[in-house]
Design an enzyme around this catalytic site. Structure first.
Site, mmCIF file in Angstrom:
data_model
loop_
_atom_site.group_PDB
_atom_site.id
_atom_site.type_symbol
_atom_site.label_atom_id
_atom_site.label_comp_id
_atom_site.label_asym_id
_atom_site.label_seq_id
_atom_site.Cartn_x
_atom_site.Cartn_y
_atom_site.Cartn_z
ATOM 1 N N LYS A 157 -33.820 92.475 31.095
ATOM 2 C CA LYS A 157 -32.424 92.037 31.080
ATOM 3 C C LYS A 157 -32.205 90.823 31.981
ATOM 4 O O LYS A 157 -31.375 89.961 31.685
ATOM 5 C CB LYS A 157 -31.493 93.193 31.442
ATOM 6 C CG LYS A 157 -31.440 94.261 30.350
ATOM 7 C CD LYS A 157 -31.063 93.653 28.986
ATOM 8 C CE LYS A 157 -30.873 94.681 27.909
ATOM 9 N NZ LYS A 157 -30.338 94.115 26.665
ATOM 10 N N TYR A 165 -37.173 97.581 31.943
ATOM 11 C CA TYR A 165 -35.817 97.346 31.461
ATOM 12 C C TYR A 165 -35.103 96.291 32.300
ATOM 13 O O TYR A 165 -34.549 95.329 31.761
ATOM 14 C CB TYR A 165 -35.007 98.647 31.447
ATOM 15 C CG TYR A 165 -33.607 98.442 30.904
ATOM 16 C CD1 TYR A 165 -33.409 98.311 29.537
ATOM 17 C CD2 TYR A 165 -32.513 98.354 31.749
ATOM 18 C CE1 TYR A 165 -32.139 98.103 29.023
ATOM 19 C CE2 TYR A 165 -31.242 98.151 31.245
ATOM 20 C CZ TYR A 165 -31.061 98.016 29.883
ATOM 21 O OH TYR A 165 -29.804 97.792 29.366
ATOM 22 N N THR A 172 -23.703 105.501 25.302
ATOM 23 C CA THR A 172 -24.386 105.158 24.054
ATOM 24 C C THR A 172 -25.652 106.000 23.925
ATOM 25 O O THR A 172 -26.035 106.713 24.851
ATOM 26 C CB THR A 172 -24.781 103.668 24.026
ATOM 27 O OG1 THR A 172 -25.763 103.430 25.039
ATOM 28 C CG2 THR A 172 -23.571 102.761 24.216
#
Length: 179
Positions: free
Chosen positions: A108, A104, A137
């Protein structure tokens, strides 16, 4: 309109619809992203490939496909949703480093670099990366400390600046994010 950033046909269909209905694209927000929490000793090339397909290649696929419609706009802007987890400074100098994920975080970081390279290579279009922050989220099981509105503040601010927006920046709702 449904859009799968990992599928050329899906992206092409979206471009066709926007092209037919409007003929240009003023603002493109690349917000698709998936997470991955494999420990460093467990992460595989397939783990990276899976995340990069959405988080990085999806940004490139969608941006490339929409470039003709962006170039047709008066003051086009592309906003790529990155993450502070992709900041080298954050991952080496803050408490956030312990939450890192090889797949991840590196995806990014790549999104932010892709953004800068687009900004340098296409000066007629403003390209910026935004960190939404730790927002509640589905990506984090709604454990984030910010509301969705707080997480979108920087995106909305940049989108509303129109032709006055900067290019080649990495920001969050509080200002510049360290690289």
């Amino acid at each position: 309109m449904q859009l799968d950033v990992t599928d050329d046909a899906s992206v092409g269909a979206a471009v066709s619809v926007v092209g037919e209905r409007v003929g240009r694209l003023d603002i493109l927000i690349n917000n698709a992203g998936i997470g991955g929490r494999a420990a460093a000793e467990e992460v595989t090339a397939d783990d990276l490939r899976r995340l990069y397909e959405t988080n990085v290649f999806g940004v490139v696929r969608v941006t490339h496909a929409f470039l003709p419609l962006l170039k047709a706009a008066e003051a086009p802007s592309v906003i790529n949703v990155s993450s502070g987890m992709g900041s080298f400074a954050a991952m080496t100098e803050t408490e956030w480093a312990r939450f890192g994920s090889v797949a991840y975080c590196s995806s990014k970081s790549a999104v932010t670099m892709v953004t800068i390279q687009y900004a340098n290579g296409l000066p007629g279009i403003r390209f910026n990366a935004v960190d939404p922050g730790y927002t509640a989220t589905d990506l984090n099981g709604r454990t984030g400390t910010q509301t969705v509105q707080e997480g979108t503040d920087a995106v909305v601010r940049l989108a509303l600046l129109g032709g006055a927006a900067p290019t080649g920046t990495f920001t969050d709702r509080n200002g510049t994010v360290p690289w």
